[in-house]
Design a protein around this motif. Structure first.
Motif, PDB file in Angstrom:
ATOM      1  N   ALA A 325       0.836  -1.206   0.000  1.00 17.87           N
ATOM      2  CA  ALA A 325       0.000   0.000   0.000  1.00 17.87           C
ATOM      3  C   ALA A 325       0.871   1.257   0.000  1.00 17.87           C
ATOM      4  O   ALA A 325       0.607   2.212  -0.738  1.00 17.87           O
ATOM      5  N   ASN A 326       1.909   1.262   0.823  1.00 21.18           N
ATOM      6  CA  ASN A 326       2.820   2.410   0.866  1.00 21.18           C
ATOM      7  C   ASN A 326       3.528   2.607  -0.476  1.00 21.18           C
ATOM      8  O   ASN A 326       3.789   3.746  -0.890  1.00 21.18           O
ATOM      9  N   TYR A 327       3.836   1.504  -1.143  1.00 15.73           N
ATOM     10  CA  TYR A 327       4.534   1.568  -2.434  1.00 15.73           C
ATOM     11  C   TYR A 327       3.669   2.286  -3.476  1.00 15.73           C
ATOM     12  O   TYR A 327       4.168   3.088  -4.271  1.00 15.73           O
ATOM     13  N   PHE A 328       2.369   1.996  -3.462  1.00 16.08           N
ATOM     14  CA  PHE A 328       1.473   2.671  -4.405  1.00 16.08           C
ATOM     15  C   PHE A 328       1.446   4.184  -4.153  1.00 16.08           C
ATOM     16  O   PHE A 328       1.382   4.979  -5.094  1.00 16.08           O
ATOM     17  N   LEU A 343      -7.402  -1.298  -2.508  1.00 16.97           N
ATOM     18  CA  LEU A 343      -7.233  -2.317  -1.474  1.00 16.97           C
ATOM     19  C   LEU A 343      -8.547  -3.041  -1.189  1.00 16.97           C
ATOM     20  O   LEU A 343      -8.592  -4.274  -1.122  1.00 16.97           O
ATOM     21  N   GLN A 344      -9.621  -2.277  -1.052  1.00 17.04           N
ATOM     22  CA  GLN A 344     -10.919  -2.889  -0.788  1.00 17.04           C
ATOM     23  C   GLN A 344     -11.332  -3.812  -1.931  1.00 17.04           C
ATOM     24  O   GLN A 344     -11.769  -4.942  -1.707  1.00 17.04           O
ATOM     25  N   TYR A 345     -11.192  -3.333  -3.152  1.00 13.72           N
ATOM     26  CA  TYR A 345     -11.643  -4.102  -4.310  1.00 13.72           C
ATOM     27  C   TYR A 345     -10.848  -5.392  -4.456  1.00 13.72           C
ATOM     28  O   TYR A 345     -11.409  -6.478  -4.601  1.00 13.72           O
ATOM     29  N   VAL A 346      -9.515  -5.289  -4.375  1.00 19.85           N
ATOM     30  CA  VAL A 346      -8.670  -6.460  -4.593  1.00 19.85           C
ATOM     31  C   VAL A 346      -8.837  -7.481  -3.471  1.00 19.85           C
ATOM     32  O   VAL A 346      -8.935  -8.691  -3.717  1.00 19.85           O
ATOM     33  N   LEU A 347      -8.894  -7.028  -2.234  1.00 22.42           N
ATOM     34  CA  LEU A 347      -9.027  -7.960  -1.110  1.00 22.42           C
ATOM     35  C   LEU A 347     -10.321  -8.762  -1.202  1.00 22.42           C
ATOM     36  O   LEU A 347     -10.329  -9.980  -0.969  1.00 22.42           O
ATOM     37  N   LEU A 348     -11.417  -8.107  -1.527  1.00 21.23           N
ATOM     38  CA  LEU A 348     -12.687  -8.813  -1.593  1.00 21.23           C
ATOM     39  C   LEU A 348     -12.815  -9.648  -2.874  1.00 21.23           C
ATOM     40  O   LEU A 348     -13.597 -10.593  -2.919  1.00 21.23           O
ATOM     41  N   ARG A 349     -12.056  -9.333  -3.896  1.00 22.10           N
ATOM     42  CA  ARG A 349     -12.083 -10.126  -5.142  1.00 22.10           C
ATOM     43  C   ARG A 349     -11.189 -11.344  -5.041  1.00 22.10           C
ATOM     44  O   ARG A 349     -11.287 -12.260  -5.856  1.00 22.10           O
ATOM     45  N   THR A 350     -10.254 -11.353  -4.090  1.00 18.67           N
ATOM     46  CA  THR A 350      -9.287 -12.452  -3.999  1.00 18.67           C
ATOM     47  C   THR A 350      -9.357 -13.151  -2.647  1.00 18.67           C
ATOM     48  O   THR A 350      -8.344 -13.612  -2.129  1.00 18.67           O
ATOM     49  N   ASN A 357       0.508  -8.958  -7.968  1.00 17.22           N
ATOM     50  CA  ASN A 357       0.446  -8.785  -9.427  1.00 17.22           C
ATOM     51  C   ASN A 357      -0.916  -8.263  -9.872  1.00 17.22           C
ATOM     52  O   ASN A 357      -1.012  -7.389 -10.743  1.00 17.22           O
ATOM     53  N   TYR A 358      -1.963  -8.818  -9.284  1.00 15.80           N
ATOM     54  CA  TYR A 358      -3.318  -8.405  -9.650  1.00 15.80           C
ATOM     55  C   TYR A 358      -3.551  -6.941  -9.258  1.00 15.80           C
ATOM     56  O   TYR A 358      -4.092  -6.146 -10.038  1.00 15.80           O
ATOM     57  N   ALA A 359      -3.103  -6.561  -8.046  1.00 20.03           N
ATOM     58  CA  ALA A 359      -3.266  -5.180  -7.596  1.00 20.03           C
ATOM     59  C   ALA A 359      -2.471  -4.214  -8.471  1.00 20.03           C
ATOM     60  O   ALA A 359      -2.949  -3.128  -8.815  1.00 20.03           O
ATOM     61  N   GLU A 360      -1.250  -4.599  -8.853  1.00 22.20           N
ATOM     62  CA  GLU A 360      -0.424  -3.723  -9.684  1.00 22.20           C
ATOM     63  C   GLU A 360      -1.023  -3.546 -11.075  1.00 22.20           C
ATOM     64  O   GLU A 360      -0.917  -2.466 -11.668  1.00 22.20           O
ATOM     65  N   LYS A 361      -1.660  -4.606 -11.598  1.00 20.08           N
ATOM     66  CA  LYS A 361      -2.249  -4.510 -12.938  1.00 20.08           C
ATOM     67  C   LYS A 361      -3.416  -3.520 -12.938  1.00 20.08           C
ATOM     68  O   LYS A 361      -3.541  -2.679 -13.839  1.00 20.08           O
ATOM     69  N   TRP A 366      -5.490   2.263 -13.638  1.00 20.02           N
ATOM     70  CA  TRP A 366      -6.029   3.491 -13.060  1.00 20.02           C
ATOM     71  C   TRP A 366      -5.071   4.663 -13.241  1.00 20.02           C
ATOM     72  O   TRP A 366      -5.503   5.798 -13.403  1.00 20.02           O
ATOM     73  N   MET A 367      -3.776   4.382 -13.221  1.00 21.68           N
ATOM     74  CA  MET A 367      -2.810   5.462 -13.448  1.00 21.68           C
ATOM     75  C   MET A 367      -2.895   5.973 -14.882  1.00 21.68           C
ATOM     76  O   MET A 367      -2.807   7.184 -15.127  1.00 21.68           O
ATOM     77  N   ARG A 368      -3.045   5.054 -15.831  1.00 24.25           N
ATOM     78  CA  ARG A 368      -3.187   5.480 -17.235  1.00 24.25           C
ATOM     79  C   ARG A 368      -4.476   6.263 -17.450  1.00 24.25           C
ATOM     80  O   ARG A 368      -4.528   7.163 -18.289  1.00 24.25           O
TER      81      ARG A 368
END
Length: 451
Positions: A325-328, A343-350, A357-361, A366-368
């Motif tokens: 999280a800090n890295y983002f 964080l909320q979306y990825v945690l509940l999806r996985t 890897n999934y969070a970074e993708k 979102w950055m683009r």
């Protein structure tokens, strides 16, 4: 709104124009901490410690959130409390898409100046009580008659040193130094007091203009604020405070005002209360926030480490999740609100596993898309849900070839809009009824988190 005043990615530097000492630390702890609170004092001491690095280092405010363990809103409230009490000055300039701040730490008033100030002394008396106040005063203010049995035999400078001629003086002994004297009072803009109305009722023969010095005006304005007296009432106080030479001293003004207040208003001393300062940004919408707006406010102002802890029902998150999280925030410069939605979306999806890897993708996408706020991130997650499901499936296939029973995927409660906002198709409604109970549970947890 808070984001218009301060953001976690805004940078700051620290200036220490004075050499702080252990005596300053005592004053901060015993005199100022009761007035501004522990959170403001923690912020001051943190800035003091970082500022002593003697470098032009710059940090983001996310550094303060992690060190202090506070939300962005509480850091902002702590900062403006320090500004109001005269311990901090804040300077701001644009810096690309964000802002850059310079925090200049002000030295605390010495004990005598603090206790002579009518506002600070009364505020401290209200906070710590009369007994503790008297002990503090006797500890730091020495009695004035201790030396009556002694004779001063100290030598002066000219008694010990004498000038001599020396060649080779530099062409100019003047340097372009910038020095700053310590404050002698709390920042108080007495120009807001209506002195013209005060002086309209005072004749020149009775109260000459020479008596209304800058120092006297400041004391008059502070006393009027402390005792909640109008300029007309302060006319009587000024007349009572005049000495035989038609001058106004601090001591006589304080005594006259206290006596006037006891005779005309109350025999109980006035009480000073700390209020939450209003933001300098004009608030035009004061309607009650909806549940989604409350959630967005929580996501925008809470450190990701705290969000991870809240999702885990108060349990401390593992270090790897906090580091990710800090890295983002620090490396990719993603806003806190966007990271919290991620964080909320990825945690509940996985199944509550923060897959890197999934969070970074998703973060890269979102950055683009230049996502700046939690609301934008929530909208994009709704619109791109099917694509994110494919990415997750592709990641799972790369890890294993074993076929496992599929189950219904979980999503955050904000994922589904109200019926009047979004008409779901038959494909989109598939499985919603099966997770109604889970959605209700998550909604209750978010309500607990907000409280």
């Amino acid at each position: 709104m808070l984001y218009k005043e301060l953001h976690s990615t805004d940078t700051y530097m620290i200036r220490l124009p004075y050499s702080f000492s252990d005596y300053d630390r005592q004053l901060l702890t015993l005199f100022y901490q009761p007035l501004v609170g522990a959170e403001s004092m923690s912020l001051y001491l943190t800035l003091w410690a970082d500022g002593e690095m003697q470098s032009e280092n710059q940090w983001t405010h996310y550094h303060l959130l992690n060190v202090l363990g506070l939300s962005l809103g509480k850091v902002f409230q702590a900062r403006i409390a320090l500004e109001a009490i005269g311990l901090l000055r804040t300077w701001q300039k644009p810096n690309g898409d964000g802002r850059s701040f310079c925090y200049e730490l002000e030295a605390p008033l010495d004990a005598e100046s603090f206790l002579k100030d009518p506002l600070l002394s009364m505020y401290l008396l209200n906070k710590i009580g009369e007994s503790a106040y008297k002990q503090l005063r006797s500890r730091y203010i020495q009695t004035s008659n201790w030396q009556h049995e002694y004779t001063d035999v100290s030598r002066t400078f000219v008694d010990v040193f004498k000038p001599t001629t020396k060649t080779g003086l530099p062409a100019s002994t003047e340097e372009n130094f910038q020095s700053k004297t310590r404050n002698s009072s709390v920042p108080f803009y007495y120009e807001d007091f209506d002195f013209s109305l005060l002086q309209d009722g005072l004749s020149e023969q009775l109260v000459p203009k020479s008596a209304m010095t800058t120092e006297a005006k400041e004391v008059i304005a502070k006393l009027a604020f402390l005792y909640n007296l109008s300029p007309v009432e302060m006319q009587k106080v000024v007349i009572l405070a005049l000495d035989d030479e038609l001058r106004l001293s601090d001591a006589r003004l304080k005594k006259a005002c206290a006596e006037y207040y006891k005779l005309t208003v109350s025999r109980t001393a006035p009480v000073i209360q700390k209020i939450e300062p209003a933001s300098k940004v004009v608030q035009t919408d004061e309607k009650k926030l909806t549940k989604e707006e409350e959630l967005i406010q929580y996501l925008e102002t809470t450190a990701p480490a705290k969000v991870l802890k809240d999702i885990a029902n108060g349990k401390e998150p593992i270090l790897a999740d906090v580091q990710l999280a800090n890295y983002f925030v620090t490396h990719y410069k993603m806003p806190i609100g966007v990271v919290n939605v991620l964080l909320q979306y990825v945690l509940l999806r996985t199944d509550m596993k923060l897959t890197k890897n999934y969070a970074e993708k998703i973060a890269s996408h979102w950055m683009r898309k230049d996502v700046k706020t939690a609301k934008e991130a929530m909208e994009l997650a709704r619109n791109e849900h099917e694509q994110y499901m494919k990415w997750k499936s592709e990641g799972s296939k790369q890890k294993t070839y074993s076929k496992k029973p599929t189950r219904e995927e979980k999503v955050p409660d904000w994922f589904y809009k109200k019926d009047d906002e979004l008409k779901l198709t038959g494909k989109e409604t598939n499985g919603i009824q099966d997770i109604d109970a889970e959605r209700q549970k998550l909604l209750e947890e978010l309500g607990m988190m907000k409280r």
